[in-house]
Design a protein around this motif. Sequence first.
Motif, PDB file in Angstrom:
ATOM      1  N   THR A 114       0.812  -1.219   0.000  1.00  0.00           N
ATOM      2  CA  THR A 114       0.000   0.000   0.000  1.00  0.00           C
ATOM      3  C   THR A 114       0.850   1.276   0.000  1.00  0.00           C
ATOM      4  O   THR A 114       0.305   2.378   0.171  1.00  0.00           O
ATOM      5  N   ASP A 115       2.146   1.144  -0.186  1.00  0.00           N
ATOM      6  CA  ASP A 115       2.989   2.335  -0.281  1.00  0.00           C
ATOM      7  C   ASP A 115       2.618   3.138  -1.522  1.00  0.00           C
ATOM      8  O   ASP A 115       2.163   2.582  -2.538  1.00  0.00           O
ATOM      9  N   SER A 116       2.832   4.431  -1.437  1.00  0.00           N
ATOM     10  CA  SER A 116       2.536   5.287  -2.591  1.00  0.00           C
ATOM     11  C   SER A 116       3.745   5.351  -3.517  1.00  0.00           C
ATOM     12  O   SER A 116       4.893   5.232  -3.096  1.00  0.00           O
ATOM     13  N   ARG A 117       3.464   5.550  -4.774  1.00  0.00           N
ATOM     14  CA  ARG A 117       4.492   5.699  -5.792  1.00  0.00           C
ATOM     15  C   ARG A 117       4.099   6.854  -6.718  1.00  0.00           C
ATOM     16  O   ARG A 117       2.961   7.304  -6.712  1.00  0.00           O
ATOM     17  N   GLY A 118       5.055   7.317  -7.505  1.00  0.00           N
ATOM     18  CA  GLY A 118       4.763   8.398  -8.438  1.00  0.00           C
ATOM     19  C   GLY A 118       4.364   9.681  -7.749  1.00  0.00           C
ATOM     20  O   GLY A 118       3.430  10.361  -8.197  1.00  0.00           O
ATOM     21  N   GLY A 119       5.032   9.993  -6.642  1.00  0.00           N
ATOM     22  CA  GLY A 119       4.711  11.213  -5.927  1.00  0.00           C
ATOM     23  C   GLY A 119       3.349  11.185  -5.275  1.00  0.00           C
ATOM     24  O   GLY A 119       2.689  12.221  -5.130  1.00  0.00           O
ATOM     25  N   GLY A 120       2.926   9.976  -4.879  1.00  0.00           N
ATOM     26  CA  GLY A 120       1.629   9.834  -4.211  1.00  0.00           C
ATOM     27  C   GLY A 120       0.454   9.705  -5.152  1.00  0.00           C
ATOM     28  O   GLY A 120      -0.705   9.728  -4.722  1.00  0.00           O
ATOM     29  N   GLY A 200      15.420  -0.242 -14.809  1.00  0.00           N
ATOM     30  CA  GLY A 200      14.226   0.600 -14.788  1.00  0.00           C
ATOM     31  C   GLY A 200      14.430   1.779 -13.868  1.00  0.00           C
ATOM     32  O   GLY A 200      15.516   2.365 -13.808  1.00  0.00           O
ATOM     33  N   ASN A 201      13.398   2.144 -13.109  1.00  0.00           N
ATOM     34  CA  ASN A 201      13.496   3.321 -12.244  1.00  0.00           C
ATOM     35  C   ASN A 201      13.900   2.986 -10.810  1.00  0.00           C
ATOM     36  O   ASN A 201      13.704   3.795  -9.903  1.00  0.00           O
ATOM     37  N   ALA A 202      14.423   1.770 -10.570  1.00  0.00           N
ATOM     38  CA  ALA A 202      14.869   1.398  -9.231  1.00  0.00           C
ATOM     39  C   ALA A 202      16.200   2.072  -8.909  1.00  0.00           C
ATOM     40  O   ALA A 202      17.025   2.329  -9.794  1.00  0.00           O
TER      41      ALA A 202
END
Length: 238
Positions: A114-120, A200-202
């Motif tokens: 449930t963590d946010s990604r893409g700046g929330g 990728g974006n890691a």
Amino acid sequence: MKFADRILTVIITATVTSMVWIVAGGSLIENAGSDSQLEKTSPAKAAPSPSPDPGPSDPASSEQAGLETPISDQARNAAALNTRVARAPAEESTAGLLIPVLNVKPSDLSDTFTDSRGGGTRLHEAIDIMAPRGTSVVAAAPGTIERLFRSDAGGNTIYVRSSDGETIHYYAHMDEYAEGLREGQRVRRGQRLGTVGSSGNASPEAPHLHFAILQTTPDAEWWEPANAINPYPILSQR
């Protein structure tokens, strides 16, 4: 005179006898009318009155009675069967899953679903399994490699579809694929798929495997939206 005496005696005897019978008869009639005698001779009065005809049922009463009636075993079993059928796809896709990174224990996992990604702007809907770069990535379950795909976000990714076509296991940020791996290939549970990386974006400083479980339909394409299931509760119990 003697004859007259006899006639008189007969008359007196008959009179006395008649009086005795009258008195006795009256006593019997009186006794027959007593309460105890009436109880003995009238059992019907002591019997319970028949129940009145209930007539047509009242819908409101019937509904309330239904609410108070316990569920029968048959209904309970039917409800349990419906529950099992509804859960079957998810349970089938998660039964016997391996942690898809070699040498990682359940206690090493973190719930990042449930963590946010893409700046929330979106949810993670996967877990990141941290491990040193080059650690082997293995198939969490058997299936068919539907797509080997390199994306800007996921880097080197693998989409493995289950035999019933209803589940896709998604592996991302891999450093490299296992030699000879190809689309359409059947893989077994525990088979090596490649290595952990940060493609990728890691972040290069935090190599990991991004692992997702996606519920889909057999006729849906690998890239179409699907329902994500949290892998953490499943893998952390292994």
